[in-house]
Scaffold this motif. Structure first.
Motif, PDB file in Angstrom:
ATOM      1  N   ALA A   1      30.682  29.932  33.425  1.00  0.00           N
ATOM      2  CA  ALA A   1      30.073  29.849  34.623  1.00  0.00           C
ATOM      3  C   ALA A   1      30.655  31.005  35.577  1.00  0.00           C
ATOM      4  N   ALA A   2      29.747  31.456  36.370  1.00  0.00           N
ATOM      5  CA  ALA A   2      30.152  32.695  36.936  1.00  0.00           C
ATOM      6  C   ALA A   2      29.040  33.036  38.408  1.00  0.00           C
ATOM      7  N   MET A   3      29.789  33.917  39.125  1.00  0.00           N
ATOM      8  CA  MET A   3      28.610  34.168  40.311  1.00  0.00           C
ATOM      9  C   MET A   3      28.362  35.882  39.803  1.00  0.00           C
TER      10      MET A   3
ATOM     11  N   ALA B   1      33.630  35.660  47.930  1.00  0.00           N
ATOM     12  CA  ALA B   1      32.794  34.438  47.088  1.00  0.00           C
ATOM     13  C   ALA B   1      32.928  34.796  45.587  1.00  0.00           C
ATOM     14  N   LEU B   2      32.642  36.145  45.232  1.00  0.00           N
ATOM     15  CA  LEU B   2      32.942  36.532  43.892  1.00  0.00           C
ATOM     16  C   LEU B   2      34.346  36.503  43.312  1.00  0.00           C
ATOM     17  N   ARG B   3      35.315  36.802  44.378  1.00  0.00           N
ATOM     18  CA  ARG B   3      36.831  36.689  43.920  1.00  0.00           C
ATOM     19  C   ARG B   3      37.026  35.210  43.801  1.00  0.00           C
ATOM     20  N   LYS B   4      36.679  34.253  44.616  1.00  0.00           N
ATOM     21  CA  LYS B   4      36.953  33.077  44.727  1.00  0.00           C
ATOM     22  C   LYS B   4      36.275  32.174  43.546  1.00  0.00           C
TER      23      LYS B   4
ATOM     24  N   GLN C   1      38.480  54.169  39.301  1.00  0.00           N
ATOM     25  CA  GLN C   1      36.750  54.200  39.367  1.00  0.00           C
ATOM     26  C   GLN C   1      36.226  53.332  40.283  1.00  0.00           C
ATOM     27  N   ASN C   2      34.707  53.814  40.573  1.00  0.00           N
ATOM     28  CA  ASN C   2      34.213  53.166  41.340  1.00  0.00           C
ATOM     29  C   ASN C   2      33.400  51.750  41.171  1.00  0.00           C
ATOM     30  N   HIS C   3      34.126  50.805  40.759  1.00  0.00           N
ATOM     31  CA  HIS C   3      33.713  49.676  40.280  1.00  0.00           C
ATOM     32  C   HIS C   3      33.014  48.737  41.188  1.00  0.00           C
ATOM     33  N   SER C   4      31.654  47.931  40.639  1.00  0.00           N
ATOM     34  CA  SER C   4      31.252  46.996  41.553  1.00  0.00           C
ATOM     35  C   SER C   4      32.113  45.805  41.990  1.00  0.00           C
ATOM     36  N   ASP C   5      31.784  44.969  42.963  1.00  0.00           N
ATOM     37  CA  ASP C   5      32.730  43.975  43.099  1.00  0.00           C
ATOM     38  C   ASP C   5      32.557  42.797  42.106  1.00  0.00           C
ATOM     39  N   TYR C   6      31.607  42.843  41.543  1.00  0.00           N
ATOM     40  CA  TYR C   6      31.173  41.999  40.499  1.00  0.00           C
ATOM     41  C   TYR C   6      31.995  42.412  38.921  1.00  0.00           C
ATOM     42  N   ALA C   7      32.019  43.664  38.812  1.00  0.00           N
ATOM     43  CA  ALA C   7      33.029  44.001  37.695  1.00  0.00           C
ATOM     44  C   ALA C   7      34.555  43.718  38.231  1.00  0.00           C
TER      45      ALA C   7
ATOM     46  N   LYS D   1      35.211  39.953  37.464  1.00  0.00           N
ATOM     47  CA  LYS D   1      35.116  39.730  36.140  1.00  0.00           C
ATOM     48  C   LYS D   1      36.352  40.228  35.364  1.00  0.00           C
ATOM     49  N   HIS D   2      36.952  41.671  35.742  1.00  0.00           N
ATOM     50  CA  HIS D   2      38.145  41.772  35.272  1.00  0.00           C
ATOM     51  C   HIS D   2      39.108  40.946  35.579  1.00  0.00           C
ATOM     52  N   GLY D   3      39.174  40.696  36.938  1.00  0.00           N
ATOM     53  CA  GLY D   3      40.274  39.641  37.390  1.00  0.00           C
ATOM     54  C   GLY D   3      40.483  38.396  36.251  1.00  0.00           C
ATOM     55  N   ALA D   4      38.996  38.025  36.276  1.00  0.00           N
ATOM     56  CA  ALA D   4      38.900  36.685  35.590  1.00  0.00           C
ATOM     57  C   ALA D   4      39.489  37.087  33.893  1.00  0.00           C
ATOM     58  N   GLU D   5      39.483  38.041  33.398  1.00  0.00           N
ATOM     59  CA  GLU D   5      39.799  38.231  32.116  1.00  0.00           C
ATOM     60  C   GLU D   5      41.221  38.338  32.116  1.00  0.00           C
TER      61      GLU D   5
END
Length: 337
Positions: free
Chosen positions: A86-88, A98-101, A150-156, A159-163
């Motif tokens: 599950a992921a946004m 919302a992505l972080r939450k 680096q210029n990462h997307s909020d989504y990336a 997901k990095h935080g989730a890892e």
């Protein structure tokens, strides 16, 4: 019993089917707004109507949001292993919180319950978006480094935080597997992800852009998840990419699979910028979702290559060619029309 999060998504629905076909008892959590019948629809692509009903009715559905601790705790009762898919997914800057939450805090909740519940193994479906190229190398491998500057997307970032949360779980005694699939191709979700490409080409897409990235079929992602979870391997990360391809080539394959003309006009950076301005204005005036943030525009013209050799060598894993995956998906798309 096995718990699957994100069961009403592309990966989750295919994962449920393969787990059930292998004879497993499976519980899937879903949000109140989820449409469970989409899972049944996906099953019907591969099974007879009788088999579809049989397998679908074996799923133990439980309503639980990733940030609803009480509901999640109930869903974990009797669970021995977890597939967290599950992921946004969003590239609209207004969805950053919302992505972080959902992606970070929600994953932390899953990990905490795995720790407290003594879960035997956790598989996390992440993304190649979390992986950066190491200077001096030509392709990204599992030995990557996350370069915060680096210029990462909020989504990336989410997901990095989730890892990081999943690795925390491994340090606290939960055996984990992290999979990083490329762009996942598969049927049933034509309004989101790669499914939108089939729909847009069917409607007459004119432009392509010169981006190269990794692609993989959804059934390969599911196969990788199950085979790594069923093995004695633990606390490892695997890139799940069948091929690195230019988007132009992929769009041509999709167009051929649904008997439509391929996009012929190359998209230029100035066109993307104008499109971003238009989306910014419509978002401000009418509250419409943006498809891309300004900082993400450069990525549309990047050529990034990923190595799948770790999972190939360790598991003798054989990927399905992307053209074959697209052909199968296009056939289902045409059938639904």
């Amino acid at each position: 019993m096995i718990l699957v999060t994100g069961g009403t998504g592309l990966v989750g629905s295919h994962l449920l089917l393969d787990l059930l076909k292998a004879g497993n008892n499976v519980r899937a959590i879903y949000r109140k707004s989820s449409n469970l019948l989409v899972v049944k629809k996906v099953f019907s692509y591969y099974l007879s109507s009788e088999e579809t009903d049989l397998y679908f009715n074996r799923i133990d559905w439980q309503e639980a949001d990733l940030n609803d601790i009480c509901a999640l705790t109930k869903a974990f009762i009797g669970i021995t292993s977890v597939y967290h898919s599950a992921a946004m997914i969003s590239f609209d800057p207004s969805d950053e919180k919302a992505l972080r939450k959902i992606n970070i805090e929600g994953t932390a909740n899953i990990v905490n319950l795995c720790i407290s519940g003594g879960i035997k193994k956790l598989c996390f479906i992440s993304s190649i978006a979390t992986m950066d190229l190491t200077p001096g190398e030509n392709e990204i491998s599992e030995n990557f480094t996350w370069y915060q500057e680096q210029n990462h997307s909020d989504y990336a970032i989410s997901k990095h935080g989730a890892e990081i949360e999943v690795w925390r779980g491994s340090q606290e005694g939960v055996p984990v597997i992290i999979l990083n699939p490329g762009i996942i191709i598969g049927p049933g979700f034509w309004d989101s992800g790669s499914g939108q490409i089939f729909k847009r080409i069917d409607a007459g897409l004119n432009y392509h852009f010169p981006k190269t990235t990794g692609f993989v079929g959804v059934r390969d992602v599911v196969c990788a998840a199950i085979c790594t979870m069923d093995s004695s391997t633990k606390n490892e990360q695997y890139i799940v990419v069948a091929q690195n391809l230019e988007f132009k080539k992929v769009l041509e394959m999709i167009a051929e699979s649904i008997d439509k003309p391929a996009p012929k006009k190359p998209l230029k950076p100035w066109m993307v910028f104008i499109g971003w301005i238009y989306q910014f204005i419509t978002a401000m005036l009418f509250g419409k979702k943006r498809q891309i943030a300004k900082k993400d525009m450069k990525a549309l013209f990047a050529h990034t290559f990923y190595s799948n050799q770790k999972i190939v060598k360790e598991f003798n894993f054989k990927f399905t060619p992307v053209q074959e995956v697209i052909h199968q998906t296009g056939k289902i798309f045409r059938g639904q029309k």
